[in-house]
Design a protein around this motif. Structure first.
Motif, PDB file in Angstrom:
ATOM      1  N   THR A 149       0.870  -1.175   0.000  1.00 12.72           N
ATOM      2  CA  THR A 149       0.000   0.000   0.000  1.00 12.72           C
ATOM      3  C   THR A 149       0.906   1.223   0.000  1.00 12.72           C
ATOM      4  O   THR A 149       1.878   1.277   0.761  1.00 12.72           O
ATOM      5  N   THR A 150       0.602   2.202  -0.844  1.00 10.80           N
ATOM      6  CA  THR A 150       1.471   3.371  -1.018  1.00 10.80           C
ATOM      7  C   THR A 150       0.742   4.640  -0.596  1.00 10.80           C
ATOM      8  O   THR A 150      -0.401   4.877  -1.003  1.00 10.80           O
ATOM      9  N   LEU A 151       1.425   5.450   0.223  1.00  8.16           N
ATOM     10  CA  LEU A 151       0.878   6.718   0.704  1.00  8.16           C
ATOM     11  C   LEU A 151       1.636   7.887   0.099  1.00  8.16           C
ATOM     12  O   LEU A 151       2.855   7.807  -0.117  1.00  8.16           O
ATOM     13  N   LEU A 152       0.934   8.975  -0.139  1.00 11.44           N
ATOM     14  CA  LEU A 152       1.547  10.256  -0.473  1.00 11.44           C
ATOM     15  C   LEU A 152       1.390  11.158   0.732  1.00 11.44           C
ATOM     16  O   LEU A 152       0.272  11.428   1.183  1.00 11.44           O
ATOM     17  N   LEU A 153       2.512  11.630   1.263  1.00 12.57           N
ATOM     18  CA  LEU A 153       2.525  12.488   2.453  1.00 12.57           C
ATOM     19  C   LEU A 153       2.849  13.908   2.017  1.00 12.57           C
ATOM     20  O   LEU A 153       3.924  14.172   1.469  1.00 12.57           O
ATOM     21  N   ALA A 154       1.934  14.812   2.246  1.00 10.51           N
ATOM     22  CA  ALA A 154       2.120  16.203   1.836  1.00 10.51           C
ATOM     23  C   ALA A 154       3.166  16.871   2.713  1.00 10.51           C
ATOM     24  O   ALA A 154       3.137  16.757   3.944  1.00 10.51           O
ATOM     25  N   GLY A 155       4.108  17.575   2.075  1.00 15.32           N
ATOM     26  CA  GLY A 155       5.122  18.302   2.819  1.00 15.32           C
ATOM     27  C   GLY A 155       4.643  19.673   3.240  1.00 15.32           C
ATOM     28  O   GLY A 155       3.613  20.168   2.768  1.00 15.32           O
ATOM     29  N   VAL A 175       6.576  -4.087   6.918  1.00 17.33           N
ATOM     30  CA  VAL A 175       7.780  -3.317   6.602  1.00 17.33           C
ATOM     31  C   VAL A 175       7.329  -1.967   6.070  1.00 17.33           C
ATOM     32  O   VAL A 175       6.705  -1.873   5.007  1.00 17.33           O
ATOM     33  N   VAL A 176       7.591  -0.927   6.841  1.00 17.50           N
ATOM     34  CA  VAL A 176       7.223   0.439   6.472  1.00 17.50           C
ATOM     35  C   VAL A 176       8.470   1.125   5.941  1.00 17.50           C
ATOM     36  O   VAL A 176       9.525   1.090   6.588  1.00 17.50           O
ATOM     37  N   GLU A 177       8.356   1.728   4.784  1.00 17.13           N
ATOM     38  CA  GLU A 177       9.497   2.436   4.203  1.00 17.13           C
ATOM     39  C   GLU A 177       9.064   3.838   3.809  1.00 17.13           C
ATOM     40  O   GLU A 177       8.093   4.011   3.065  1.00 17.13           O
ATOM     41  N   THR A 178       9.780   4.835   4.315  1.00 17.92           N
ATOM     42  CA  THR A 178       9.542   6.208   3.898  1.00 17.92           C
ATOM     43  C   THR A 178      10.584   6.576   2.859  1.00 17.92           C
ATOM     44  O   THR A 178      11.735   6.200   2.957  1.00 17.92           O
ATOM     45  N   SER A 217       9.751  12.690   6.873  1.00 14.49           N
ATOM     46  CA  SER A 217       8.329  12.931   6.642  1.00 14.49           C
ATOM     47  C   SER A 217       7.554  12.936   7.954  1.00 14.49           C
ATOM     48  O   SER A 217       8.071  12.575   9.023  1.00 14.49           O
ATOM     49  N   ALA A 218       6.278  13.319   7.865  1.00 14.99           N
ATOM     50  CA  ALA A 218       5.410  13.269   9.040  1.00 14.99           C
ATOM     51  C   ALA A 218       5.280  11.843   9.564  1.00 14.99           C
ATOM     52  O   ALA A 218       5.174  11.625  10.780  1.00 14.99           O
ATOM     53  N   LEU A 219       5.299  10.855   8.688  1.00 21.03           N
ATOM     54  CA  LEU A 219       5.206   9.470   9.137  1.00 21.03           C
ATOM     55  C   LEU A 219       6.456   9.048   9.896  1.00 21.03           C
ATOM     56  O   LEU A 219       6.371   8.319  10.891  1.00 21.03           O
ATOM     57  N   ASP A 220       7.628   9.501   9.449  1.00 26.60           N
ATOM     58  CA  ASP A 220       8.850   9.240  10.215  1.00 26.60           C
ATOM     59  C   ASP A 220       8.705   9.762  11.643  1.00 26.60           C
ATOM     60  O   ASP A 220       9.011   9.062  12.617  1.00 26.60           O
ATOM     61  N   ARG A 221       8.207  10.979  11.768  1.00 29.45           N
ATOM     62  CA  ARG A 221       8.105  11.576  13.098  1.00 29.45           C
ATOM     63  C   ARG A 221       7.080  10.835  13.960  1.00 29.45           C
ATOM     64  O   ARG A 221       7.277  10.682  15.173  1.00 29.45           O
TER      65      ARG A 221
END
Length: 287
Positions: A189-195, A229-232, A239-243
């Motif tokens: 599953t692929t997410l787009l994270l807005a900067g 397995v989550v990969e940013t 990214s916000a997901l990293d944080r």
């Protein structure tokens, strides 16, 4: 041959997925991301292709995914194609008889490389990909569309040879000697994270139902259960997901679907830089 950007294409190391497996995996992904707006493939590629990027990988218990995804920013969008939000991948990794790609990666060498044939199982589309380190901690991936599976043709060998020589991979690594070394399959599953600033959008992928297998119809295989397995995939800024992951106690880990999988399946190989993730994060102590 034309180099193309990263595109998705269920699991099963033989390239086939049962209807029940696809339905189960897709249902989980749909549930985790039901609150997120969709994004189409072309817009995703145009917005955040990120073939030169910083990759951070995490191993997260699957039970944590609903709460984690509920906390992502509202502008986060999820790739959706014809109503589906999870897509099957198969990667056939190539290496030399001496396993040079495995050893160079496992020892953290600067001039390492990764070559794979990636198939998107939902469409049957296959690419030949090569990945090498880029400047300042980035990774550079290039790929070409394959018209067939099986042995590399002259043009594909030339493509790989040019990329490996440009990356200054050790001279003894010969493209002609590359052969299948490991197969991995999973659903993504692929997410787009807005900067926060223009041009700082990033992507993240969530890989479930991972299965590793050695080549051959009756070779060993290893399913990885209850782990995601989550990969940013970002520029220089996390990214916000990293944080969010950091706030929940998760830190980037050294996991390579190729190197980690081969070390897990072949007891004759050392675990090198992947020993901690195998034992601590994946629960696979050496027998």
């Amino acid at each position: 041959m034309t180099a193309l950007s990263d595109r998705p294409g269920g699991p099963g190391v033989d390239g086939r997925a049962t209807h029940a497996t696809r339905h189960h995996s897709g249902h989980r992904a749909q549930g985790w991301t039901a609150h997120l707006a969709p994004i189409g493939l072309e817009e995703l590629v145009e917005t955040a292709a990120l073939l030169t990027r910083v990759d951070r990988k995490y191993v997260v218990p699957e039970q944590e995914l609903p709460d984690l995804l509920a906390a992502v920013p509202e502008r986060t969008r999820v790739l959706e194609i014809e109503g589906s939000r999870a897509f099957g991948y198969r990667s056939d990794y190539l290496d030399t008889p001496a396993l040079d790609a495995f050893w160079l990666a496992g020892q953290g060498r600067r001039r390492r490389f990764k070559v794979r044939e990636r198939t998107y199982l939902d469409t049957g589309t296959t690419y030949l990909e090569v990945k090498v380190p880029g400047p300042r901690g980035t990774n550079l991936k290039e790929r070409v569309l394959r018209a067939h599976r099986g042995p590399l043709d002259d043009g594909e060998q030339q493509f790989l040879d040019e990329r490996l020589r440009a990356a200054r991979v050790p001279d003894h690594v010969r493209v002609e000697g590359l052969a299948p070394a490991l197969v991995s399959s999973y659903r993504r599953t692929t997410l787009l994270l807005a900067g926060d600033e223009p041009g700082t959008d990033s992507r993240a992928t969530l890989d479930t139902d991972l299965v590793w297998a050695l080549p051959g119809a009756h070779a060993s295989r290893l399913p990885v259960t209850d782990r995601v397995v989550v990969e940013t995939k970002t520029g220089s800024t996390p990214s916000a997901l990293d944080r969010l992951l950091w706030a929940r106690g998760h830190r980037p880990v050294r996991i390579s679907k190729f190197g980690t999988g081969l070390a897990a399946l072949d007891p004759a190989l050392p675990r090198l830089r992947w020993h901690r993730v195998l034992e601590r994060d994946l629960g696979l102590p050496r027998r």
